[in-house]
Enzyme design. Structure first.
Site, PDB file in Angstrom:
ATOM      1  N   ASN A   1      -3.631  14.543 -20.511  1.00  0.00           N
ATOM      2  CA  ASN A   1      -3.489  13.985 -19.173  1.00  0.00           C
ATOM      3  C   ASN A   1      -2.900  12.590 -19.297  1.00  0.00           C
ATOM      4  OD1 ASN A   1      -4.751  16.247 -17.990  1.00  0.00           O
ATOM      5  ND2 ASN A   1      -6.731  15.428 -18.590  1.00  0.00           N
TER       6      ASN A   1
ATOM      7  N   LYS B   1       3.182  22.197 -20.664  1.00  0.00           N
ATOM      8  CA  LYS B   1       1.997  22.434 -21.493  1.00  0.00           C
ATOM      9  C   LYS B   1       2.315  23.251 -22.743  1.00  0.00           C
ATOM     10  CE  LYS B   1      -0.231  20.205 -18.380  1.00  0.00           C
ATOM     11  NZ  LYS B   1      -0.632  18.817 -18.639  1.00  0.00           N
TER      12      LYS B   1
ATOM     13  N   ARG C   1     -20.389  13.241  -9.617  1.00  0.00           N
ATOM     14  CA  ARG C   1     -19.422  13.062  -8.527  1.00  0.00           C
ATOM     15  C   ARG C   1     -20.100  13.453  -7.215  1.00  0.00           C
ATOM     16  NH1 ARG C   1     -13.436  15.048 -10.438  1.00  0.00           N
ATOM     17  NH2 ARG C   1     -13.556  14.273 -12.598  1.00  0.00           N
TER      18      ARG C   1
ATOM     19  N   VAL D   1     -10.544  10.261 -13.209  1.00  0.00           N
ATOM     20  CA  VAL D   1     -11.691  10.004 -12.334  1.00  0.00           C
ATOM     21  C   VAL D   1     -12.873   9.466 -13.155  1.00  0.00           C
ATOM     22  CG1 VAL D   1     -13.398  11.079 -10.797  1.00  0.00           C
ATOM     23  CG2 VAL D   1     -10.995  11.806 -10.691  1.00  0.00           C
TER      24      VAL D   1
ATOM     25  N   ARG E   1      -2.610  10.009 -17.308  1.00  0.00           N
ATOM     26  CA  ARG E   1      -3.025   9.124 -16.223  1.00  0.00           C
ATOM     27  C   ARG E   1      -4.416   8.570 -16.545  1.00  0.00           C
ATOM     28  NH1 ARG E   1      -4.347  14.412 -14.820  1.00  0.00           N
ATOM     29  NH2 ARG E   1      -6.603  14.645 -14.599  1.00  0.00           N
TER      30      ARG E   1
ATOM     31  N   GLY F   1      -6.165  24.093 -15.041  1.00  0.00           N
ATOM     32  CA  GLY F   1      -6.713  25.394 -14.663  1.00  0.00           C
ATOM     33  C   GLY F   1      -5.930  26.150 -13.608  1.00  0.00           C
TER      34      GLY F   1
ATOM     35  N   GLU G   1      -4.742  20.219 -23.525  1.00  0.00           N
ATOM     36  CA  GLU G   1      -3.624  19.547 -22.867  1.00  0.00           C
ATOM     37  C   GLU G   1      -3.858  18.053 -22.867  1.00  0.00           C
ATOM     38  OE1 GLU G   1      -4.212  20.336 -18.249  1.00  0.00           O
ATOM     39  OE2 GLU G   1      -4.194  22.242 -19.318  1.00  0.00           O
TER      40      GLU G   1
ATOM     41  N   TYR H   1      -8.500  33.603 -25.973  1.00  0.00           N
ATOM     42  CA  TYR H   1      -9.497  32.967 -25.107  1.00  0.00           C
ATOM     43  C   TYR H   1     -10.730  32.596 -25.925  1.00  0.00           C
ATOM     44  CZ  TYR H   1     -12.685  32.086 -21.249  1.00  0.00           C
ATOM     45  OH  TYR H   1     -13.577  31.500 -20.398  1.00  0.00           O
TER      46      TYR H   1
END
Ligand code: MV4
Length: 448
Positions: free
Chosen positions: A290, A116, A338, A295, A292, A165, A288, A202
């Site tokens: 992902n 990352k 979900r 969901v 893939r 996270g 970041e 942050y």
């Protein structure tokens, strides 16, 4: 095109991939653990191979067994789904070495985006905005603290090998930094065997906005708009929607273009997601990538009409993208809740067990991705995602009404679920207003 695909996954995503293959005339091979003999993906695939005992580490994570099953069945490609081996660069590399197509990016790109801190530097070089923070990885607390002091508090300490996270700490004040850095680093070493840390200022009260991209092997990249995934609890997303509420067309365009630049800089191929933080002032920052299918891909399918699984398969087979950016139009609004086998009243304790009866809502604009059926027993050792309830309507207001009605109709008997909690969330004034940030679920829970 591939003749046969092995699906190295289980549950609703395995079912989703099998259905796409059937529509494309591609034969399918399911793999399953001994706990999943009766699972729907096993029943729907043309062939099924048992790859080991119930624990994922002995079955769905066993690279050699999955590769053997692929070769024995004569499949020419593996779709890894999400979770399990989907972001394992070693597995992608083994597929490459065995002349099996891995339906996803190259092992090199998985590796580079999996780091990352390195991914952050790639994005800086590509002109994608990032939150001000550290340039190099940090392993020493005292040296890290000098950078944090210079950067200004609060700062967030992240594990370079983490993501999603895990291994993160927020240091609000100078005096807390060294302790939090050391606990985060210990956690990272324990979880990933890698204590390389990095740090960012942050960003408070931010939204989690992610952009779906597709990239072929010839350098063509398109984005398919964004999803708001701010409704999450302990880094588990609960509700996602597309498009994000209240983004100006200008900001939406900028974020989409930044995602395409990010994918090009990473030399990405396949379907991927670029995560951004968006603050109240409309600033956006890369978090970041992902590597893939995710969901929540279904809500992007609903608002674009693009079948992302089919696109992944076509790209991996070497086809050129036949979509151009100007052809991709976001139409209407989609929301996903979900549905988990868990008990919100017992701190979201997982609730596996036998489905005594099942009634799924249907009708115009309703999509349910699930591997449940009446009489099926959800085993205790995998994750608790039981169904994805998606609605599609002309605007957010209509989509919310449809979700409300669908949640009321959905009946899953025999186990505990979060259906009532989802109903409560979508009727909360803050959710209805569309003005929520990543602290929304914690706020609702603290009000109960
Ligand atoms: C952040 C952030 C605020 N500022 N980075 C969460 C998952 C991973 N993708 C990175 N995440 C965050 N990174 C900066 N510089 C806020 C999050 C974040 C978050 C942090 C703590 C608790 C819940 C969160 C939910 C979503 C995003």
């Amino acid at each position: 095109m591939f003749k046969k695909i092995l699906i190295a996954n289980r549950g609703e995503i395995a079912v989703r991939i099998i259905r796409a293959c059937k529509e494309m005339g591609i034969a399918t091979v399911a793999v399953y653990s001994s706990a999943d003999k009766e699972a729907l993906h096993v029943r729907l695939a043309d062939e099924a191979v048992c790859i080991g005992p119930a624990p994922a580490k002995d079955s769905y994570l066993k690279m050699d067994r999955i590769l053997s099953a692929t070769m024995a069945s004569g499949a020419d490609a593996i779709h890894p789904g999400f979770g399990f081996l989907s972001e394992n660069s070693k597995f992608a590399d083994l597929c490459e070495k065995c002349s099996i197509a891995f339906i996803g990016p190259t092992s090199k790109v998985i590796d580079q985006m999996g780091n990352k801190s390195a991914a952050r530097n790639t994005m800086i070089a590509a002109g994608v905005p990032v939150v001000p923070g550290s340039k190099e990885i940090m392993i020493n607390a005292e040296q890290a603290k000098k950078q944090a002091d210079a950067c200004g508090y609060p700062v967030i300490i992240k594990a370079s090998a983490g993501g999603g996270g895990r291994g993160m700490r927020i240091a609000r004040e100078e005096k807390d930094f060294v302790h939090l850095f050391e606990t985060a680093r210990k956690e990272a070493i324990g979880a990933f065997g890698d204590g390389s840390m990095y740090m960012e200022r942050y960003v408070e009260k931010a939204r989690h906005i992610e952009v779906q991209i597709l990239a072929d092997q010839y350098g063509n990249v398109v984005h398919l708009g964004e999803r708001d995934c701010s409704v999450q609890r302990r880094h588990q997303k609960m509700i996602e929607e597309a498009p994000a509420n209240g983004l100006s067309e200008e900001l939406r365009g900028q974020i989409g273009e930044a995602a395409v630049r990010a994918a090009k800089a990473a030399r990405y191929t396949g379907a991927g997601t670029i995560e951004f933080l968006v603050d109240g002032a409309g600033n956006y920052y890369f978090m970041e990538m992902n590597t893939r299918i995710q969901v929540e891909h279904g809500i992007t399918e609903l608002v674009t009409g693009v079948d992302l699984i089919k696109e992944q398969i076509k790209i991996a087979a070497g086809e050129r993208l036949d979509l151009r950016q100007k052809d991709i139009v976001i139409r209407g609004h989609a929301i996903e809740c979900r549905i988990n086998a868990e008990c919100p009243k017992r701190n979201f304790l997982p609730s596996p067990g036998t489905i005594r009866s099942l009634h799924l809502p249907g009708g115009n604009g309703i999509r349910i991705d699930t591997a449940l059926y009446a009489g099926y027993t959800i085993p205790p050792m995998y994750d608790s995602l039981a169904a994805k309830l998606m609605v599609y309507a002309k605007d957010r207001d209509e989509a919310l009404k449809k979700m409300s009605s669908a949640l009321s109709e959905l009946l899953i008997e025999g186990i505990d679920t979060n259906i009532d909690f989802q109903y409560e969330l979508i009727h909360h004034p803050r959710f209805l207003s569309g003005e929520f940030t990543t602290d929304f679920v914690e706020e609702v829970l603290s009000q109960q």
